[in-house]
Design an enzyme around this catalytic site. Structure first.
Site, PDB file in Angstrom:
ATOM      1  N   GLU A 239      -5.828  -8.035   3.040  1.00 24.17           N
ATOM      2  CA  GLU A 239      -5.316  -9.170   3.841  1.00 24.17           C
ATOM      3  C   GLU A 239      -6.483  -9.917   4.490  1.00 24.17           C
ATOM      4  O   GLU A 239      -6.494 -11.156   4.535  1.00 24.17           O
ATOM      5  CB  GLU A 239      -4.352  -8.668   4.928  1.00 24.17           C
ATOM      6  CG  GLU A 239      -3.826  -9.826   5.769  1.00 24.17           C
ATOM      7  CD  GLU A 239      -2.975  -9.380   6.953  1.00 24.17           C
ATOM      8  OE1 GLU A 239      -2.205  -8.407   6.805  1.00 24.17           O
ATOM      9  OE2 GLU A 239      -3.071 -10.012   8.014  1.00 24.17           O
TER      10      GLU A 239
ATOM     11  N   HIS B  19       0.818  -1.208   0.000  1.00 20.90           N
ATOM     12  CA  HIS B  19       0.000   0.000   0.000  1.00 20.90           C
ATOM     13  C   HIS B  19       0.855   1.263   0.000  1.00 20.90           C
ATOM     14  O   HIS B  19       0.988   1.958   1.007  1.00 20.90           O
ATOM     15  CB  HIS B  19      -0.929   0.001   1.221  1.00 20.90           C
ATOM     16  CG  HIS B  19      -2.151  -0.833   1.011  1.00 20.90           C
ATOM     17  ND1 HIS B  19      -2.824  -1.443   2.047  1.00 20.90           N
ATOM     18  CD2 HIS B  19      -2.819  -1.162  -0.115  1.00 20.90           C
ATOM     19  CE1 HIS B  19      -3.860  -2.111   1.555  1.00 20.90           C
ATOM     20  NE2 HIS B  19      -3.869  -1.951   0.245  1.00 20.90           N
TER      21      HIS B  19
ATOM     22  N   HIS C 192     -10.148  -4.814   4.013  1.00 20.66           N
ATOM     23  CA  HIS C 192      -8.696  -4.812   3.784  1.00 20.66           C
ATOM     24  C   HIS C 192      -8.335  -6.080   2.999  1.00 20.66           C
ATOM     25  O   HIS C 192      -8.841  -7.164   3.307  1.00 20.66           O
ATOM     26  CB  HIS C 192      -7.956  -4.774   5.125  1.00 20.66           C
ATOM     27  CG  HIS C 192      -6.475  -4.533   4.967  1.00 20.66           C
ATOM     28  ND1 HIS C 192      -5.601  -5.538   4.607  1.00 20.66           N
ATOM     29  CD2 HIS C 192      -5.737  -3.404   5.074  1.00 20.66           C
ATOM     30  CE1 HIS C 192      -4.381  -5.017   4.519  1.00 20.66           C
ATOM     31  NE2 HIS C 192      -4.441  -3.728   4.801  1.00 20.66           N
TER      32      HIS C 192
ATOM     33  N   SER D  80      -2.955   2.405   4.131  1.00 22.06           N
ATOM     34  CA  SER D  80      -2.001   1.506   4.786  1.00 22.06           C
ATOM     35  C   SER D  80      -2.436   1.282   6.228  1.00 22.06           C
ATOM     36  O   SER D  80      -2.440   2.209   7.042  1.00 22.06           O
ATOM     37  CB  SER D  80      -0.598   2.125   4.738  1.00 22.06           C
ATOM     38  OG  SER D  80       0.221   1.531   5.718  1.00 22.06           O
TER      39      SER D  80
END
Ligand code: SF4
Length: 312
Positions: free
Chosen positions: A126, A41, A124, A222
């Protein structure tokens, strides 16, 4: 005005590896190399790699047959991996090994008959990747309030795992709430939060106790950079997330004697140095680095790139 730099700050081993994977792939196979989502990011990192021949895509169907495909450091779901295999795309996986570790841990719990509570932020990449790696029921929570409202199908068979870039303190309070509601729940405590996140959080904590204002170099999207800014703010220090030196507002420095600077795990050191140069222009005459943890973590390259030329 004095500038104090946090240590450690900026790139972690997972980000360095992901960037090097794209660079080595470009060396070995030539441009273009297709990268699914931002490799990490940070817009500056993405632009640099674009200039070298990387193409960033949102989804696999934008990649032509046979296109070298890189999965980002955040990891991908099983479906994305399966879709790539179905299309026989040559894939190089830049998923951070510490994200993969969480995938394996969650899968192990699921195989043991437990439903999984994932502590993380909705949307997100992840979190999407980890949720999509678990064969079974997954519940996503981010706060103790989410835990209070959580309805599960089998309260006696639960395990939790976490996103790697959360605030250690916030995560602890979510885990406590889970344990109160579901006393038999098992999980790794805060050990899923990676070494780099923990070290940068400790460093910003130390910095916040001695400066008037904190600048965190990092992208708005981020996760770990946002957590650094929040930790400093929670300690009562004015703090700002800046994408680069151009985002610094000189008014933030009015009456300030000491400025703390740190950077999220996906922010290149050159952006930190450009910010320090800008602070010098605005009157900083003393720069020091706070003592902190020395990081020596390094992850192996994927086998297909182990022999590729190391980019200059
Ligand atoms: S922040 Fe942690 S989990 Fe994320 S890429 Fe870096 S080392 Fe890996």
């Amino acid at each position: 005005m004095k500038v104090i730099l946090a240590k450690p700050r900026g790139f972690c081993a997972g980000v360095e590896r992901a960037i090097e994977i794209v660079e080595r792939a470009l060396e070995k196979y030539g441009a273009p190399v297709y990268v699914r989502h931002e490799i990490v990011h940070n817009r500056h990192v993405v632009e640099d790699l674009k200039a070298k021949g990387a193409r960033f895509v949102d989804e696999l169907d934008e990649i032509p047959a046979g296109g070298i495909t890189v999965f980002s450091a955040h990891g991908v779901s099983q479906k994305v991996e399966d879709d790539a295999a179905l299309r026989a795309l040559p894939v190089i996986d830049a998923t951070c090994p510490l994200v993969s570790k969480v995938h394996h841990e969650a899968q192990r719990y699921a195989r043991g008959g437990r439903d999984i509570v994932l502590i993380g932020h909705a949307g997100h990449p992840e979190v999407e990747g980890t949720m999509g790696r678990i064969d079974g029921m997954v519940y996503l929570v981010a706060t103790p309030e989410d835990v209070a409202e959580l309805t599960v199908r089998d309260p006696g068979h639960l395990a939790y795992v976490t996103q790697t870039t959360l605030s250690v303190d916030d995560t602890r309070s979510v885990i406590e709430a889970l344990k109160v509601r579901f006393p038999t729940i098992v999980g790794p405590d805060t050990k899923d939060i990676c070494y780099a996140t923990q070290n940068r959080q400790r460093a910003v904590h130390d910095l916040a106790s001695i400066v008037d204002v904190i600048l965190v170099v990092g992208a708005q999207n981020s996760s770990n950079s946002n957590r650094l800014r929040e930790i400093a703010t929670e300690m009562g220090v004015r703090s700002y997330l800046v994408a680069d030196a151009s985002a610094l507002d000189p008014a933030w420095l009015d009456g300030v004697e000491s400025v703390g600077v740190t950077a999220g795990a996906s922010a290149p050191e050159r952006l930190v140095q450009q910010l320090v140069d800008r602070l010098r222009e605005l009157g900083a005459d003393e720069i020091e680095v706070l003592s902190g943890v020395e990081e020596n973590v390094r992850f192996k390259m994927p086998p297909e790139l182990a022999e590729a030329a190391v980019p200059a």
